[in-house]
Design a protein around this motif. Sequence first.
Motif, PDB file in Angstrom:
ATOM      1  N   GLY A 140       0.829  -1.202   0.000  1.00  0.00           N
ATOM      2  CA  GLY A 140       0.000   0.000   0.000  1.00  0.00           C
ATOM      3  C   GLY A 140       0.854   1.238   0.000  1.00  0.00           C
ATOM      4  N   PRO A 141       0.234   2.364  -0.326  1.00  0.00           N
ATOM      5  CA  PRO A 141       0.992   3.612  -0.431  1.00  0.00           C
ATOM      6  C   PRO A 141       1.497   4.088   0.930  1.00  0.00           C
ATOM      7  N   ASN A 142       2.425   5.035   0.883  1.00  0.00           N
ATOM      8  CA  ASN A 142       2.929   5.631   2.124  1.00  0.00           C
ATOM      9  C   ASN A 142       1.786   6.255   2.902  1.00  0.00           C
TER      10      ASN A 142
ATOM     11  N   VAL B 140      -4.070  -5.015   0.000  1.00  0.00           N
ATOM     12  CA  VAL B 140      -3.728  -3.618  -0.219  1.00  0.00           C
ATOM     13  C   VAL B 140      -4.329  -2.796   0.911  1.00  0.00           C
ATOM     14  N   LEU B 141      -3.452  -2.102   1.633  1.00  0.00           N
ATOM     15  CA  LEU B 141      -3.904  -1.255   2.732  1.00  0.00           C
ATOM     16  C   LEU B 141      -3.904   0.188   2.235  1.00  0.00           C
ATOM     17  N   SER B 142      -5.052   0.836   2.382  1.00  0.00           N
ATOM     18  CA  SER B 142      -5.139   2.221   1.962  1.00  0.00           C
ATOM     19  C   SER B 142      -6.025   2.976   2.931  1.00  0.00           C
ATOM     20  N   ASP B 143      -5.529   4.102   3.387  1.00  0.00           N
ATOM     21  CA  ASP B 143      -6.278   4.949   4.308  1.00  0.00           C
ATOM     22  C   ASP B 143      -6.857   4.147   5.487  1.00  0.00           C
TER      23      ASP B 143
ATOM     24  N   VAL C 292       3.887  -9.855   6.077  1.00  0.00           N
ATOM     25  CA  VAL C 292       5.046  -9.227   5.456  1.00  0.00           C
ATOM     26  C   VAL C 292       4.613  -7.885   4.879  1.00  0.00           C
ATOM     27  N   VAL C 293       5.075  -6.818   5.512  1.00  0.00           N
ATOM     28  CA  VAL C 293       4.726  -5.478   5.027  1.00  0.00           C
ATOM     29  C   VAL C 293       5.834  -5.019   4.089  1.00  0.00           C
ATOM     30  N   THR C 294       5.455  -4.668   2.876  1.00  0.00           N
ATOM     31  CA  THR C 294       6.495  -4.247   1.938  1.00  0.00           C
ATOM     32  C   THR C 294       5.944  -3.298   0.881  1.00  0.00           C
ATOM     33  N   HIS C 295       6.845  -2.535   0.314  1.00  0.00           N
ATOM     34  CA  HIS C 295       6.485  -1.651  -0.792  1.00  0.00           C
ATOM     35  C   HIS C 295       6.671  -2.343  -2.123  1.00  0.00           C
TER      36      HIS C 295
END
Lengths: 257, 418
Positions: free
Chosen positions: A34-36, A218-221, A200-203
Amino acid sequence: MLSIKNLHASVEEKQILKGLNLEVKPGEVHAIMGPNGAGKSTLGYVLSGREGYSVQDGSASLQGADLLDMDIEERAKAGLFLAFQYPVEIPGVSNLEFLKAAVDAQREARGEEALSSAEFLKMAREASKQVNLPIEFLKRGVNEGFSGGEKKRNEILQMLLLQPKLCILDESDSGLDIDALQVVAKGVNSLRSPDRGFIVVTHYQRLLDYIKPDFVHVLSDGKIVKSGDASLALELEEQGYAWLNKQPEDDAEGLQV
Amino acid sequence: MSEWLNTVLSRAQSVDDWLSPKREQSLALLRDAKWPNRKTEAWKYTPLRAVENAQFAAPADVEAAVTAIAGLESIDLVFINGRFAAEQSTANLPQGLHITQLADVSEADKTWALQAFAAIKPSRHLFGLVNDALATEGVIIDVAASAKITAPVRIVNQLSENAEAHNRVLVRVAQQASLTVVEQTIGDAYSFNTAFAEYDIADDASLEHYRFALQTDKAMSVGGSHFQLANRSQLNSTLVGFGSSLSRLDVDVTHGGEHAFAKLNAIYLLDGEELFDLHSTIEHAQPHGTTEENVRGIVGDSATAVFNGRIHIHRDAQKTLAELNNRNLLMSNKAVINTKPELEIYADDVRCAHGATIAEIDKKALYYMQSRGVDRAQAQVMLNFGFINELVDQMPNAALAEWLRPQLRQRFAKMEVN
């Protein structure tokens, strides 16, 4: 084994997680991308109990035990492990002394006998070898003067020693070259077992070439907005996250029809 | 006027040896000196009442055996109640190292030693003047040019009940030579000592220095270590203090040459009603000098720590790099810390930083340790100890670090948080 329901959490009065749901079963590897600013790191901090992160609503349990009700160290003893994106340097406390204290605590919690210094040293040396960290690093202060890659490998070393039930890897691939990435991935893969879960959290898709996830989210907001299998990571790699911002408009149009 | 100081002046009359010309100068200053009181800046927080009118009866004859430091193959120079103990000292010396008693110096030694004596140590230290006047026992250590002496020279002052001792050490490390010196005072009984050491470190020479002021309880100590640096000379000094009823250390470093480097680490760990006072002064008189001074202490119960760290950068000392840091950890709300870093800068192209803090535990480190399952209380103890252990880790001599660490750990473990 890990069950997160409708988790709402904030830091410094800023709402970060806004109703996150996630189920991790034993043996599964879940990747979160997910995005920053989406709340990826916050999730790890909230689950581990970091000061300053408060939960407004929802629940999180590990093997049926309420995580959010426990002290930080109790969560670790219950089997939770967070590999930090930015591990802390602690000069003056030797890595070996720190690792021994952590393993002692873990063994005590499991009702196992404490290891002798010699037994522990042997174990620590083997683990060091496995993550390609020179033995001398055990004598240095915790992460003191370690490069970014060495710090990440020291995190994996701790994971190998502590044998947690649920491992959260917070951008363990950031700042690593391809060799170091493989070392980290190898360490993780060696721990994969039917009774252990991973987040596993990754970009980047890159890490997932080495650690094959069963699910990608996908994590967003502050929420998980899309879930799929490993192929979703490849899609994201191609398309980026721009589509996330368009989605609400699509929804709105859909409603008008 | 102090009765004790009066006896010093009268005792000094009977000292007559090759150092007398220097002793006379110090005596003259001493005759004019005022006994320090609360208004005396250098002694503001360190009362001298216990010495002011003290009379030290001669100590009973003791046969104290000084224990070796495990793993340290040192050249020992032992003084028992101020007297040189030849039978406990090392007689065989490596090539390039010359050690002689003050009373036995050769004519050749006298030429340089007479010049250096009381010239490296500033004359403002009251008890330094006392030592100048009374120290008939002591050693001269001379390292030949380019000699690399690997075995540390350990100077032990052991004191027993009622002892009053004034020992002197004068060290010359010639060009490109290197030496390690360990100064150690032992004995917690009621006693008083002024142990002063002067070090002349020549061009390209290096000195590794340790001073362990680990006397506690009723032992009173008011000594000092003083260093004169030349071009490119290197000093790495570690000072460790436990407090006692009076424990004061004066340290002076003069950058008398260009590109000299001084690293000073000091640790104190105080408990009960102990007092420890460290006064350091760094004089940057020449350009391109570097000073790194790190002073860390843990103060428990109703103990008092005093730190006064002065860095004086003279007008010609351009391109000086100087850092002075004093960090303290208070373990009790009755513990007292008086800390005063002072920077005095007359050159315009220098980089200096100083700071003094009463530290709190690093919350991030605490969280990190807890997140690995270490209990909060245990993590706190580990971090507190780590706070001073960080400087122990920096000691170049591993055997000394191994010897010191358990002593600090044991002392720390007994300290209560309240």
